[in-house]
Structures are given as structure tokens and as C-alpha cells.
Scaffold this active site. Structure first.
Site, mmCIF file in Angstrom:
data_model
loop_
_atom_site.group_PDB
_atom_site.id
_atom_site.type_symbol
_atom_site.label_atom_id
_atom_site.label_comp_id
_atom_site.label_asym_id
_atom_site.label_seq_id
_atom_site.Cartn_x
_atom_site.Cartn_y
_atom_site.Cartn_z
ATOM 1 N N LYS A 1 0.821 -1.212 0.000
ATOM 2 C CA LYS A 1 0.000 0.000 0.000
ATOM 3 C C LYS A 1 0.855 1.262 0.000
ATOM 4 C CE LYS A 1 -4.063 1.741 2.486
ATOM 5 N NZ LYS A 1 -4.938 1.491 3.663
ATOM 6 N N ASP B 1 -8.745 7.284 12.329
ATOM 7 C CA ASP B 1 -8.249 5.977 11.880
ATOM 8 C C ASP B 1 -6.732 5.961 12.050
ATOM 9 O OD1 ASP B 1 -7.618 3.613 10.699
ATOM 10 O OD2 ASP B 1 -8.216 4.177 8.673
#
Length: 287
Positions: free
Chosen positions: A68, A200
Site C-alpha cells: 500500500k 483511523d
């Protein structure tokens, strides 16, 4: 037909299915909700997910993780260059100026783009979803960070397309969380507007979104009023610790030096730390 959602993280991924007026998180073959987001290349085959994580301890240089953080970023990106120092596998610059991942596969050294490797991760998640649904999976939603550039988003969609998926939409991870909150929250105040901050904190980055809800108790409108993010939590740890490395790396180096004292040998500097040692230190910190 059920809609499938993929949440691809830096360390692990999750598959969820919308069905029967609810959201079900799908279990993998090991009855776990989270599946390691990595690919391990071997001399005879490749290993994905949990199988790859198990094999990675014996084959760290050919275990590709942290995909990622590689996808859709030019090789010259200073932040990417900093990340590459902590990766146990080889990454070089391709002819197009983007990174190429080098691994030994089927007895020879091969190069893969981050998009190709992420496609392999998607293929594993697709298999998990199809086993659960007993049907072919094509349409899907994919969660991406709010800080992803257009180039990174296109690379994610290309990776999904490689394995026969059709992304209906890329959704910000914090927006997906806010949507789930609005759907399932049953004790919202009536006839009032509501502002909620969704935070998050992931393995390598942090995102914050300020969401405005209206039409309570039946949510009619959801607006993103503001957002902020930090793309490299490793740097944050370094700033607060006053050093040049993160907490896990400092613990690992201390343990290596300790082993050297016990065994009366001088530890040789390694270009990167093996994933198996890092995972053990992560569990050590949780105690």
C-alpha cells in the site's frame, strides 16, 4: 447479488459482504477476519495471505509486504525512499520512473510492479469472498486512504481489474466508517444535527475526518466538513523519540545487540529487518 467490499491495509486486509440488510465480515480459511496483505514467492509457487505469512519467516527476501505504501508513487519520492530502507526485499527504479519489486520466483529473479503484486493480494481476497458466497465475485467497493493521489487510486483500480474485479467505487476509509456509524447507531439524538470526528490510526498512517450528519434519527445527509492526515507514522515516532528510527526498530536492534553479547559475537548490520522478527516484536509490545 451481494456487494463485496475490500479493505486493504498496510499489514492486513478484510473482506466484507453486504447481504440480508446487514454487513458481514467474511472469515478466511483459518477462520480469521483479517488476512495478511502480502505475497511470498517461492521456487515452485507463490503463497498468499496467511500461507505467505507462515512462509515469510523462512523466505524474508522474497516476501513482499507494505504494498500500500509502494503503489502509485514515483521511485524518487523522498518518503518512499525512506520507507525502502526498512524493507527486506529489493526495490529498484523501473524505466518509467516507478518502483519495481525484485524477487526470486520459479528459480529465477523476476521484477513486478506494485500494481501487479497488489493484484495478487486482490486475487486472494476475491477467492475468500467467492468461497463464502459460493458465487463469482466481480463488482466490488474498495476502501482507500483519504490522502491517496489520483495516480494511486488509478493504480488500485488497475490492480483490481487485473484479477477480473470491477470496482464500482473507491471509498475513503473514514467515510466508510462514518456511513456504518450512521446506519447502525440507534441512540442518535432526534431533530438535531450531529458532528462526529472519525479517527483511523493504522500501521503506518493516520487519518481524521470531521463528519456532519443531518436528518436524524433517519440519516438523510452525510457531509465531510474537514479532513486531516499523516502519511508516515514512522516519522512521527522518530520526532517524538528524538531518534532516527521507530519504536519497533529500536527494540529489535537492542535485542540483536543483546544476542551478540550473550553469544559473544559481533552482530553484523543487516540492510533491513526480517518480517518475522518485526512481527514478534509487535506481539512483544502488546504485553
Amino acid at each position: 447479488m451481494s456487494v463485496v467490499g475490500f479493505d486493504l491495509g498496510n499489514e492486513s486486509c478484510v473482506v466484507a459482504v453486504a447481504r440480508q440488510r446487514g454487513i458481514d465480515v467474511v472469515l478466511n480459511d483459518e477462520s480469521k477476519r483479517e488476512t495478511p496483505a502480502l505475497v511470498c514467492f517461492g521456487d515452485k509457487q507463490r503463497f498468499l495471505g496467511t500461507a505467505g505469512a507462515t512462509t515469510s519467516m523462512m523466505n524474508p527476501k522474497n516476501t513482499i509486504s507494505q504494498i500500500k505504501r509502494l503503489i502509485g508513487r514515483p521511485f524518487s519520492d523522498p518518503e518512499l525512499q525512506q520507507d525502502l530502507k526498512a524493507l527486506p526485499f529489493s526495490v529498484t527504479e523501473g524505466p518509467d520512473g516507478f518502483p519495481l519489486i525484485n524477487a526470486r520466483y520459479l528459480g529465477e529473479t523476476k521484477s513486478f510492479t506494485p500494481t501487479q503484486v497488489m493484484g495478487m493480494v486482490f486475487s486472494n481476497m476475491k477467492t475468500i469472498a467467492e468461497k463464502n458466497l459460493n458465487a463469482a465475485v466481480v463488482d466490488c467497493y474498495i476502501g482507500v486512504p483519504i490522502y491517496f493521489t489520483d495516480l494511486q487510486r488509478r493504480a488500485v483500480m488497475d490492480a483490481a481489474t487485473i484479477v477480473g474485479l470491477h470496482p464500482l467505487r473507491l471509498m475513503h476509509e473514514t467515510t466508510a466508517t462514518a456511513l456504518a456509524y450512521g446506519i447502525y447507531k440507534t441512540d442518535l439524538p432526534e431533530n438535531e444535527q450531529l458532528n462526529v470526528a472519525f479517527i483511523d490510526i493504522g500501521h503506518a498512517s493516520m487519518q481524521v475526518s470531521w463528519i456532519f450528519f443531518s436528518g436524524i434519527p433517519k440519516i438523510e445527509k452525510l457531509e465531510i466538513e474537514g479532513k486531516a492526515f499523516h502519511t508516515n507514522l514512522y516519522a512521527v515516532r522518530c520526532n517524538y523519540s528524538g531518534g532516527k528510527e521507530g519504536e519497533t526498530e529500536r527494540i529489535i536492534k537492542h535485542m540483536i545487540n543483546l544476542f551478540g553479547l550473550v553469544l559473544s559475537v559481533a552482530p553484523s548490520p543487516a540492510p533491513a529487518l526480517p518480517p518475522s522478527f518485526s512481527s514478534i516484536m509487535q506481539r512483544f509490545k502488546s504485553y
